[in-house]
Design a protein around this motif. Structure first.
Motif, short mmCIF file in Angstrom:
data_model
loop_
_atom_site.label_atom_id
_atom_site.label_comp_id
_atom_site.label_asym_id
_atom_site.label_seq_id
_atom_site.Cartn_x
_atom_site.Cartn_y
_atom_site.Cartn_z
N ASP A 1 3.18 -11.16 -8.57
CA ASP A 1 2.59 -11.21 -7.23
C ASP A 1 2.13 -9.85 -6.70
OD1 ASP A 1 2.88 -13.96 -6.99
OD2 ASP A 1 4.91 -13.79 -6.18
N LYS A 2 1.82 -8.93 -7.57
CA LYS A 2 1.22 -7.67 -7.15
C LYS A 2 -0.30 -7.83 -7.05
CE LYS A 2 4.76 -4.60 -9.08
NZ LYS A 2 5.02 -3.48 -10.02
N VAL A 3 -0.88 -7.17 -6.05
CA VAL A 3 -2.32 -7.24 -5.84
C VAL A 3 -2.99 -6.03 -6.47
CG1 VAL A 3 -4.17 -7.37 -4.14
CG2 VAL A 3 -1.98 -8.51 -3.69
N LEU A 4 -3.92 -6.27 -7.39
CA LEU A 4 -4.67 -5.20 -8.03
C LEU A 4 -6.15 -5.38 -7.73
CD1 LEU A 4 -2.99 -5.21 -11.59
CD2 LEU A 4 -2.29 -3.94 -9.55
N TYR A 5 -6.89 -4.27 -7.76
CA TYR A 5 -8.32 -4.30 -7.50
C TYR A 5 -9.04 -3.70 -8.70
CZ TYR A 5 -6.52 -5.03 -2.82
OH TYR A 5 -5.83 -5.51 -1.73
N VAL A 6 -9.94 -4.49 -9.28
CA VAL A 6 -10.70 -4.07 -10.46
C VAL A 6 -12.17 -3.98 -10.07
CG1 VAL A 6 -11.28 -4.58 -12.84
CG2 VAL A 6 -9.04 -5.25 -11.94
N ARG B 1 -14.92 4.46 -3.59
CA ARG B 1 -15.18 3.68 -2.39
C ARG B 1 -15.42 2.21 -2.71
NH1 ARG B 1 -12.92 4.63 1.71
NH2 ARG B 1 -14.23 2.99 2.60
N SER B 2 -15.76 1.90 -3.95
CA SER B 2 -15.95 0.50 -4.35
C SER B 2 -14.66 -0.29 -4.24
CB SER B 2 -16.48 0.43 -5.78
OG SER B 2 -17.74 1.04 -5.91
N PHE B 3 -13.53 0.38 -4.26
CA PHE B 3 -12.25 -0.33 -4.19
C PHE B 3 -11.91 -0.80 -2.78
CE2 PHE B 3 -11.61 2.29 -8.04
CZ PHE B 3 -11.24 1.29 -8.93
N ALA B 4 -12.60 -0.28 -1.78
CA ALA B 4 -12.33 -0.70 -0.40
C ALA B 4 -13.03 -2.02 -0.12
CB ALA B 4 -12.81 0.37 0.58
N ALA B 5 -12.40 -2.85 0.69
CA ALA B 5 -12.99 -4.14 1.05
C ALA B 5 -14.25 -3.95 1.88
CB ALA B 5 -11.98 -4.99 1.82
N ASP B 6 -14.33 -2.86 2.60
CA ASP B 6 -15.44 -2.57 3.49
C ASP B 6 -15.59 -1.06 3.55
OD1 ASP B 6 -16.55 -1.94 6.35
OD2 ASP B 6 -17.03 -4.04 6.02
N GLU B 7 -16.81 -0.59 3.72
CA GLU B 7 -17.01 0.86 3.71
C GLU B 7 -16.31 1.55 4.87
OE1 GLU B 7 -20.87 -0.80 5.55
OE2 GLU B 7 -19.47 -1.34 3.97
N ARG B 8 -15.90 0.78 5.88
CA ARG B 8 -15.17 1.37 7.00
C ARG B 8 -13.66 1.32 6.80
NH1 ARG B 8 -18.03 -2.03 11.74
NH2 ARG B 8 -17.10 -3.65 10.45
N PRO C 1 -7.30 1.27 -1.01
CA PRO C 1 -5.96 0.84 -1.41
C PRO C 1 -5.25 1.99 -2.14
CG PRO C 1 -7.64 -0.75 -2.11
CD PRO C 1 -8.35 0.49 -1.67
N SER C 2 -3.98 1.83 -2.37
CA SER C 2 -3.23 2.86 -3.08
C SER C 2 -3.76 3.03 -4.51
CB SER C 2 -1.74 2.51 -3.12
OG SER C 2 -1.55 1.27 -3.80
N ARG C 3 -3.63 4.22 -5.04
CA ARG C 3 -4.19 4.55 -6.35
C ARG C 3 -3.68 3.60 -7.44
NH1 ARG C 3 -5.97 9.14 -9.36
NH2 ARG C 3 -6.37 8.37 -11.48
N GLU C 4 -2.39 3.26 -7.42
CA GLU C 4 -1.82 2.42 -8.47
C GLU C 4 -2.33 0.99 -8.44
OE1 GLU C 4 1.25 2.91 -5.14
OE2 GLU C 4 -0.10 4.18 -6.30
N GLN C 5 -3.04 0.60 -7.37
CA GLN C 5 -3.62 -0.74 -7.29
C GLN C 5 -5.05 -0.80 -7.83
OE1 GLN C 5 -2.64 -1.27 -2.88
NE2 GLN C 5 -2.43 -3.37 -3.64
N CYS C 6 -5.66 0.35 -8.06
CA CYS C 6 -7.09 0.41 -8.35
C CYS C 6 -7.36 0.69 -9.83
CB CYS C 6 -7.75 1.50 -7.50
SG CYS C 6 -7.53 1.26 -5.71
#
Length: 437
Positions: free
Chosen positions: A336-341, A377-384, A388-393
């Motif tokens: 259940d950890k959230v990662l962003y690719v 910046r691509s890892f952010a849901a919105d440019e504003r 997220p934390s580095r370990e999630q990206c």
């Protein structure tokens, strides 16, 4: 799966109905969204919030301004929470519930409403300018009443709402100070999915109305009635799929009138997907900033003819913006950890490559830290939004290699996480095992 920030995820029994009094029970439900302790008083309002709002809605919104002013004199104690926190909660309420909240007390009206940054409009009668002065900090407005659906099925049986076509632009022109983004479309009653205008789902009569609607926005931008940086999404030229005409006056007029920051991304699906991915449940892939029927070369030709157009297309800021256009995927692991690719598809890589080929700047000379930060910046849901934390990206290996081949000054260690690195003796060397291709 990430939850939408749109209020449509609330079930009907969690929304304030027209006959439900805004009482302590209402605030108790809202309080569940907040981790802070909230203390309540027993003071009872002299006004029934729903009665006030019902009257304003029933009279087509004309009494809204008077009811808001009357509520300013209400002697009601609200939960002892900072106005900024209440405003953040209000950002996700349907507009009718927001009005009901505003008339609960003077504190809500005077301290909270000016801090609200998002409005969600579900009915055309809510597009009334009488209360807009209360929302001086609104940045995003979502108008879901432009498209009406005839039934609860996912069919193409839909049409444009004439009342919204008439009211929307004058309503928006009252938010000229802080407004940044506007979405116009509809929401299916069966599943809450949000859709923008798509020509093959509407009649020829609706197509004519849509083109006139786009022309009205072009005129509003030229007249200075709308901010020169506001983003309009959900609209589409009716000629885009119905017919192919060499020169479309509506689209050319829009390219000459809409803000340059918007025109430069016309037909760019990646921008609108990224900007609204967590703001609304977008159903169509074809919801662009403005879906025009012009080719990319025609759009850029018009941009080059506008003041500041050439500088924008060939600016360093434009290049850094393109680097932040990677497509973000949300991955939920077994624990259940959230990662962003982030992956860059061919369309985005093509735009980056064209910039490098036509620009007089040498991207190799750009500071590596700036290039790395632009990609991240691509890892952010919105440019504003914050990153997220580095370990999630995680950056996909194929995308890193593609960006590297374009000559960008980037290094693997700038993107690899600890679980992807294998260090040698005393960290004198390393090899990597990219987690995502």
């Amino acid at each position: 799966m990430a939850k939408s920030n749109d209020a449509s995820h609330l079930s009907p029994d969690r929304r304030a109905s027209k006959r439900q009094k805004l009482s302590i029970n209402f605030f108790t439900r809202v309080r569940n969204l907040i981790t802070s302790h909230v203390s309540f008083t027993n003071t009872v309002s002299k006004h029934s919030a729903t009665d006030i709002v019902d009257d304003s809605i029933a009279t087509d919104g004309t009494a809204a301004a008077e009811t808001m002013d009357a509520a300013a004199a209400a002697e009601v104690s609200t939960p002892s929470l900072a106005p900024e926190i209440w405003a953040h909660v209000c950002d996700f309420l349907p507009y009718q519930s927001l009005l009901q909240t505003a008339v609960v007390s003077r504190e809500m009206l005077v301290d909270v409403m000016p801090r609200v940054t998002m409005l969600h409009i579900d009915k055309s009668c809510q597009l009334h300018a009488g209360v807009t002065h209360r929302y001086g900090d609104v940045q995003d407005i979502y108008i879901y009443s432009l498209i009406e659906f005839e039934d609860d099925l996912e069919s193409y049986d839909c049409h444009l709402d004439d009342d919204t076509l008439t009211r929307a632009l004058p309503f928006l022109c009252n938010f000229s100070s802080c407004l940044e983004r506007v979405f116009l479309g509809g929401r299916r009653p069966s599943n809450g999915q949000v859709e923008g205008y798509k020509t093959d789902r509407f009649s020829v009569e609706d197509d004519m109305k849509m083109n006139n609607f786009i022309d009205l926005f072009s005129g509003a931008f030229r007249a200075g009635a709308l901010p020169n940086n506001v983003w309009i999404a959900g609209l589409s030229c009716s000629k885009e799929t119905r017919m192919h005409i060499k020169t479309c006056k509506v689209c050319r007029n829009a390219c000459k009138s809409f803000p340059l920051s918007s025109v430069v991304d016309f037909e760019d699906i990646h921008v609108i997907k990224k900007r609204y991915r967590f703001r609304a449940k977008l159903f169509d892939d074809d919801i662009f900033g403005l879906n025009v029927c012009l080719k990319r070369t025609e759009i850029e030709e018009i941009i080059l003819g506008r003041p500041g157009g050439k500088e924008l297309l060939q600016s360093k800021a434009r290049f850094m913006t393109l680097l932040g256009r990677g497509v973000r995927h949300v991955v939920i692991t077994d624990d259940d950890k959230v990662l962003y690719v982030v992956k860059y598809d061919d369309a985005v890589l093509g735009q980056i490559n064209r910039f490098i080929e036509h620009s007089s700047m040498d991207v190799i000379m750009f500071p590596p830290d700036e290039v790395t930060e632009a990609i991240r910046r691509s890892f952010a849901a919105d440019e504003r939004d914050p990153l997220p934390s580095r370990e999630q990206c995680y950056l996909a290996e194929s995308s890193f290699n593609a960006l590297k081949e374009l000559g960008l000054p980037i290094e693997e260690t700038h993107f690899l996480n600890e679980d992807e690195l294998r260090y040698g003796y005393k960290n004198s060397y390393f090899s990597c095992d990219w987690r995502f291709y």
